[in-house]
Design a protein around this motif. Structure first.
Motif, PDB file in Angstrom:
ATOM      1  N   THR A 316      -4.286   3.767  21.578  1.00 15.10           N
ATOM      2  CA  THR A 316      -5.008   2.585  20.763  1.00 15.10           C
ATOM      3  C   THR A 316      -6.575   2.565  20.863  1.00 15.10           C
ATOM      4  O   THR A 316      -7.268   1.880  19.968  1.00 15.10           O
ATOM      5  CB  THR A 316      -4.439   1.184  21.205  1.00 15.10           C
ATOM      6  OG1 THR A 316      -4.795   1.001  22.663  1.00 15.10           O
ATOM      7  CG2 THR A 316      -3.051   1.123  21.031  1.00 15.10           C
ATOM      8  N   PRO A 318     -10.481   3.693  20.230  1.00  9.40           N
ATOM      9  CA  PRO A 318     -11.161   4.269  19.190  1.00  9.40           C
ATOM     10  C   PRO A 318     -11.410   5.808  19.705  1.00  9.40           C
ATOM     11  O   PRO A 318     -11.755   5.891  20.829  1.00  9.40           O
ATOM     12  CB  PRO A 318     -12.286   3.374  18.886  1.00  9.40           C
ATOM     13  CG  PRO A 318     -11.968   2.230  19.215  1.00  9.40           C
ATOM     14  CD  PRO A 318     -11.006   2.400  20.545  1.00  9.40           C
ATOM     15  N   ALA A 343      -1.984   5.304  17.578  1.00 10.73           N
ATOM     16  CA  ALA A 343      -1.957   3.728  16.940  1.00 10.73           C
ATOM     17  C   ALA A 343      -3.342   3.241  16.778  1.00 10.73           C
ATOM     18  O   ALA A 343      -3.563   1.920  16.199  1.00 10.73           O
ATOM     19  CB  ALA A 343      -1.108   2.631  17.670  1.00 10.73           C
ATOM     20  N   SER A 344      -4.483   3.752  17.120  1.00 10.64           N
ATOM     21  CA  SER A 344      -5.579   3.429  17.041  1.00 10.64           C
ATOM     22  C   SER A 344      -6.096   2.750  15.691  1.00 10.64           C
ATOM     23  O   SER A 344      -5.859   3.866  14.644  1.00 10.64           O
ATOM     24  CB  SER A 344      -6.716   4.360  17.416  1.00 10.64           C
ATOM     25  OG  SER A 344      -6.202   4.775  18.992  1.00 10.64           O
ATOM     26  N   ASN A 345      -6.891   2.003  15.500  1.00 10.54           N
ATOM     27  CA  ASN A 345      -7.407   1.447  14.335  1.00 10.54           C
ATOM     28  C   ASN A 345      -8.501   2.370  13.632  1.00 10.54           C
ATOM     29  O   ASN A 345      -8.790   2.286  12.582  1.00 10.54           O
ATOM     30  CB  ASN A 345      -7.533  -0.063  14.223  1.00 10.54           C
ATOM     31  CG  ASN A 345      -6.424  -0.794  14.595  1.00 10.54           C
ATOM     32  OD1 ASN A 345      -5.238  -0.795  13.897  1.00 10.54           O
ATOM     33  ND2 ASN A 345      -6.768  -1.893  15.170  1.00 10.54           N
ATOM     34  N   PHE A 346      -9.437   2.660  14.571  1.00 12.21           N
ATOM     35  CA  PHE A 346     -10.519   3.532  14.486  1.00 12.21           C
ATOM     36  C   PHE A 346     -10.411   4.886  15.203  1.00 12.21           C
ATOM     37  O   PHE A 346     -10.583   5.071  16.281  1.00 12.21           O
ATOM     38  CB  PHE A 346     -11.737   2.663  14.906  1.00 12.21           C
ATOM     39  CG  PHE A 346     -13.243   3.096  14.390  1.00 12.21           C
ATOM     40  CD1 PHE A 346     -13.555   2.411  13.547  1.00 12.21           C
ATOM     41  CD2 PHE A 346     -13.726   4.269  15.054  1.00 12.21           C
ATOM     42  CE1 PHE A 346     -14.979   2.939  12.775  1.00 12.21           C
ATOM     43  CE2 PHE A 346     -14.806   4.680  14.488  1.00 12.21           C
ATOM     44  CZ  PHE A 346     -15.454   4.171  13.404  1.00 12.21           C
ATOM     45  N   LYS A 347     -10.234   5.809  14.356  1.00  8.71           N
ATOM     46  CA  LYS A 347      -9.889   7.253  14.912  1.00  8.71           C
ATOM     47  C   LYS A 347     -10.418   8.314  13.663  1.00  8.71           C
ATOM     48  O   LYS A 347     -10.242   7.756  12.442  1.00  8.71           O
ATOM     49  CB  LYS A 347      -8.658   7.378  15.093  1.00  8.71           C
ATOM     50  CG  LYS A 347      -7.373   7.335  13.890  1.00  8.71           C
ATOM     51  CD  LYS A 347      -5.961   7.534  14.305  1.00  8.71           C
ATOM     52  CE  LYS A 347      -5.320   7.315  13.054  1.00  8.71           C
ATOM     53  NZ  LYS A 347      -3.681   7.422  13.680  1.00  8.71           N
TER      54      LYS A 347
END
Length: 391
Positions: A316, A318, A343-347
């Protein structure tokens, strides 16, 4: 009750020998008050005879077993003591080399550094890890102002943090502070050169070092950077919630998420850069371990890669992962899998067509470094934007 007949399971001579023992026992019972007295007499006679023989030996040969073990250690103990002495001597040699290493590159972006990097300060230090091992560390910081962010470099297998001085100089030119920590058994740190008894300890050392940096620089955003096996270390460290909360993101170059058949675990002597000068510099560096991979170290690499591959979906933090498509050491498809499954929102991911393993030592290293710096600045802008919304 009649005595039970027992079949004699011996050679044919037993028919003659066994009756002799029976007669001897009968005679002993006649000569001595009891059979137990005969046994005690034989034991006493035997002990006295041994003492007499011992007195005939020279005094130098009459040591007790305890005295022998104290005066002359066993071969295994001798070997361990000799190995520890050699390890300590090798550590002292490597630490002296690490201290003497030039920390300011001569050129950046193909231009001469102005006045030997007067806008940058650098230093070395010792950090004691979770097992109290002395770990050699370097730092580079801009002089002009407080850094807008700090990046901690975790190098790859068999190399050391001093190799990233050029990258550090690019970072300080954009107002980032930089730390680089040598693992156990690497660079100027304690331990047998090239030997890593546990990558979990390296993960714990990385986490402890990050915590120390956060204490020394309160309020300054921090990033973790890891190359190759260092990338695996960084990603596992960031899987712990308390570590993830302390970082703005992680940068992974050629991370060891899956190793290829040409990995040093399997094979040696493979090219890691398309720049011959960089290859020569790496493999002529006395702080770079060039011997055969240690069995335990290889086991640890395979163990951590297996763990990470099973847990891509739980990532999770970034992150920005960079990989060369022609990498023959670690698998760029594993980096793609990480990007797809995390599942990271910022990648973000960037694959460099035809590039090899050591991305920051490829001919295009300047552009790759700026890609990393641009991503960190983008990440800081996003964090600041959402921070302002919360405020």
């Amino acid at each position: 009750m009649a005595a039970t007949n027992v079949e004699e399971l011996t050679s044919g001579a037993s028919g003659r020998i066994i009756p002799l023992f029976h007669r001897a026992k009968s005679m002993a019972l006649l000569l001595f008050p009891s059979y137990n007295f005969l046994k005690k007499f034989i034991i006493l006679f035997y002990s006295s005879f041994l003492c007499f023989l011992l007195l005939l030996l020279p005094r130098s040969q009459r040591f007790s077993p305890a005295e022998v073990s104290e005066s002359e250690p066993r071969p295994a103990a001798k070997f361990r003591r000799r190995r520890l002495m050699e390890e300590e001597e090798d550590t002292r040699r490597r630490r002296a080399l690490a201290e003497a290493l030039e920390m300011m590159p001569v050129k950046i972006d193909g231009k001469e550094e102005r006045e030997s990097g007067e806008d940058c300060r650098w230093s070395t230090s010792i950090f004691f890890g979770v097992r109290r091992n002395a770990l050699f560390c370097r730092s580079w910081f801009p002089i002009s102002s407080n850094p807008k962010g700090i990046i901690i470099i975790i190098h790859g297998l068999n190399e050391h943090g001093g190799r990233y001085a050029h990258f550090a100089r690019q970072l300080t030119s954009r107002n980032f502070g930089v730390y680089a920590m040598d693992w156990i058994g690497h660079g100027g740190s304690d331990g047998l050169h090239g030997f890593v008894p546990s990558l979990d300890n390296v993960v714990a050392d990385t986490a402890a070092f990050l915590e120390n940096v956060k204490i020394e620089h309160p309020g300054v955003p921090c990033f973790l950077f890891g190359h190759s096996t260092g990338g695996a270390v960084v990603l596992k460290a960031a899987s712990y919630p308390h570590i993830e909360r302390m970082v703005e993101g992680v940068i992974l170059t050629s991370p060891a998420l899956r190793v290829k058949p040409a990995h040093p675990v399997v094979k040696r002597g493979i090219p890691v850069s398309r720049d011959p000068a960089q290859l020569l510099a790496k493999y002529s560096d006395p702080l770079v371990y060039t011997g055969p991979i240690r069995v335990r170290t290889g086991h640890e690499i395979l163990r951590i890669t297996a763990y990470l591959t099973r847990n891509f979906k739980s990532v999770t933090v970034p992150f920005f992962v960079l990989h060369g498509t022609a990498d023959r050491v670690t698998d760029p498809l594993a980096s793609q899998d990480l990007y797809d499954q995390a599942a990271s929102n910022f990648k973000d991911i960037k694959l460099y067509d035809g590039f090899l393993h050591d991305l920051l030592f490829e001919p295009e290293r300047e552009e790759i470094a700026w890609d990393i710096i641009d991503w960190m600045e983008k990440r800081l802008n996003v964090a600041q934007y959402f921070g302002n919304l919360v405020d």
